[in-house]
Design a protein around this motif. Structure first.
Motif, PDB file in Angstrom:
ATOM      1  N   ASN A 135     -11.319  30.742  33.241  1.00 42.87           N
ATOM      2  CA  ASN A 135     -10.791  31.953  33.890  1.00 42.87           C
ATOM      3  C   ASN A 135      -9.668  32.602  33.109  1.00 42.87           C
ATOM      4  N   ARG A 136      -9.033  31.840  32.228  1.00 46.70           N
ATOM      5  CA  ARG A 136      -7.971  32.446  31.422  1.00 46.70           C
ATOM      6  C   ARG A 136      -8.573  33.511  30.497  1.00 46.70           C
ATOM      7  N   GLY A 137      -9.857  33.306  30.164  1.00 47.00           N
ATOM      8  CA  GLY A 137     -10.592  34.307  29.406  1.00 47.00           C
ATOM      9  C   GLY A 137     -10.126  34.527  27.978  1.00 47.00           C
ATOM     10  N   THR A 138      -9.205  33.697  27.517  1.00 42.96           N
ATOM     11  CA  THR A 138      -8.660  33.917  26.181  1.00 42.96           C
ATOM     12  C   THR A 138      -9.203  32.903  25.178  1.00 42.96           C
ATOM     13  N   GLU A 139     -10.008  31.980  25.658  1.00 42.42           N
ATOM     14  CA  GLU A 139     -10.394  30.848  24.812  1.00 42.42           C
ATOM     15  C   GLU A 139     -11.859  30.942  24.367  1.00 42.42           C
ATOM     16  N   THR A 140     -12.138  30.493  23.162  1.00 39.44           N
ATOM     17  CA  THR A 140     -13.512  30.393  22.694  1.00 39.44           C
ATOM     18  C   THR A 140     -14.122  29.115  23.288  1.00 39.44           C
ATOM     19  N   GLU A 141     -15.464  29.002  23.220  1.00 39.07           N
ATOM     20  CA  GLU A 141     -16.165  27.805  23.699  1.00 39.07           C
ATOM     21  C   GLU A 141     -15.579  26.542  23.066  1.00 39.07           C
ATOM     22  N   GLU A 142     -15.329  26.669  21.763  1.00 41.43           N
ATOM     23  CA  GLU A 142     -14.829  25.524  21.001  1.00 41.43           C
ATOM     24  C   GLU A 142     -13.430  25.121  21.500  1.00 41.43           C
ATOM     25  N   ALA A 143     -12.598  26.131  21.735  1.00 42.70           N
ATOM     26  CA  ALA A 143     -11.231  25.861  22.202  1.00 42.70           C
ATOM     27  C   ALA A 143     -11.261  25.243  23.600  1.00 42.70           C
ATOM     28  N   ILE A 144     -12.208  25.686  24.436  1.00 47.35           N
ATOM     29  CA  ILE A 144     -12.322  25.137  25.797  1.00 47.35           C
ATOM     30  C   ILE A 144     -12.705  23.658  25.715  1.00 47.35           C
ATOM     31  N   ALA A 145     -13.693  23.363  24.859  1.00 45.01           N
ATOM     32  CA  ALA A 145     -14.139  21.971  24.710  1.00 45.01           C
ATOM     33  C   ALA A 145     -12.983  21.100  24.214  1.00 45.01           C
ATOM     34  N   LEU A 146     -12.191  21.641  23.306  1.00 46.47           N
ATOM     35  CA  LEU A 146     -11.050  20.898  22.756  1.00 46.47           C
ATOM     36  C   LEU A 146     -10.013  20.633  23.849  1.00 46.47           C
ATOM     37  N   ARG A 147      -9.737  21.649  24.651  1.00 46.02           N
ATOM     38  CA  ARG A 147      -8.757  21.491  25.739  1.00 46.02           C
ATOM     39  C   ARG A 147      -9.240  20.484  26.772  1.00 46.02           C
ATOM     40  N   MET A 148     -10.556  20.483  27.052  1.00 52.76           N
ATOM     41  CA  MET A 148     -11.100  19.528  28.031  1.00 52.76           C
ATOM     42  C   MET A 148     -10.998  18.104  27.505  1.00 52.76           C
ATOM     43  N   SER A 149     -11.257  17.915  26.221  1.00 47.60           N
ATOM     44  CA  SER A 149     -11.179  16.545  25.700  1.00 47.60           C
ATOM     45  C   SER A 149      -9.718  16.106  25.608  1.00 47.60           C
ATOM     46  N   LYS A 150      -8.829  17.051  25.301  1.00 48.27           N
ATOM     47  CA  LYS A 150      -7.382  16.746  25.308  1.00 48.27           C
ATOM     48  C   LYS A 150      -6.915  16.375  26.716  1.00 48.27           C
ATOM     49  N   ALA A 151      -7.456  17.100  27.699  1.00 47.36           N
ATOM     50  CA  ALA A 151      -7.061  16.853  29.095  1.00 47.36           C
ATOM     51  C   ALA A 151      -7.395  15.420  29.491  1.00 47.36           C
TER      52      ALA A 151
END
Ligand code: 5GP
Length: 203
Positions: A135-151
């Motif tokens: 929903n932040r809408g600022t992230e690429t697919e790759e960045a989202i996947a990275l944030r999820m694995s970091k989480a």
């Protein structure tokens, strides 16, 4: 004088910890939020010295070498650190201080003997966390996947924290953090000497 307490708040990106902290800050003048230093570029609306102290890599490294950080860590490819002097000064003045920092930084503060309440903000579920990142809408697919694995990696540190707060209903999460802050002040610890001194035997 009231004793200052340290509150270390962590949680995965997009969990809403920034909003919770902002609301807590708006509700009390007795709490200070530590302003971190970072090497990342300012986002729209961010002001130097308010959101962060924006430093170059060289300036940041110099501050590390001078022992100027309480903790520092590399997060998402940039350096972030908590300037030591302001935190020590505020605590000495009896003010409460919030550090909104990542797990690596929080563990450094804890290992260096930082007495305080370590609070971890959780999403209602991993699916909901992904929705919030999307929903932040600022992230690429790759960045989202990275944030999820970091989480997931950050949540693995949960048992090193004192408290957890699930951010499902925002107001409830804010109230829970506030309740933790109140109970922290009632805790008997090394800062309770003044309390003890007040209750000497009356003859
Ligand atoms: P953002 O770039 O989105 O503002 O922050 C990214 C991450 O860096 C967040 O998880 C935030 O908690 C963390 N962070 C912000 N300031 C500090 C700091 O001073 N030290 C550490 N260790 N992490 C920080």
């Amino acid at each position: 004088m009231a004793e200052g307490r340290l509150f270390v708040i962590s949680g995965p990106s997009a969990v809403g910890k920034g909003t919770i902290v902002k609301e807590i800050m708006a509700s009390s003048t007795d709490i200070s939020l530590s302003i971190s230093a970072t090497t990342r570029s300012p986002r729209a609306g961010e002001t130097d010295g308010v959101s962060y102290y924006f430093l170059t890599k060289e300036e940041f490294k110099e501050k590390i070498d001078n022992g100027g950080f309480l903790e520092w860590a590399e997060v998402h490819g940039n350096y972030y650190g908590t300037p030591k002097a302001p935190v020590e000064k505020l605590l000495a003045e009896g003010k409460d201080v919030i550090l909104e920092i990542d797990v690596q930084g929080a563990m450094q503060v804890k290992e260096s003997g930082g007495e305080g309440a370590y609070i971890f903000i959780l999403p209602p579920s991993m699916e909901e966390l992904k929705n919030r990142i999307n929903n932040r809408g600022t992230e690429t697919e790759e960045a989202i996947a990275l944030r999820m694995s970091k989480a997931a990696g950050e949540i693995a540190y949960l048992d090193r924290y004192d408290y957890y707060v699930i951010n499902d209903d925002l107001q409830e999460a804010i109230d829970t953090v506030k309740a933790i802050m109140v109970s922290e002040h009632q805790k008997i610890n090394s800062k309770s000497e003044t309390l003890l001194a007040k209750f000497k035997e009356v003859k």
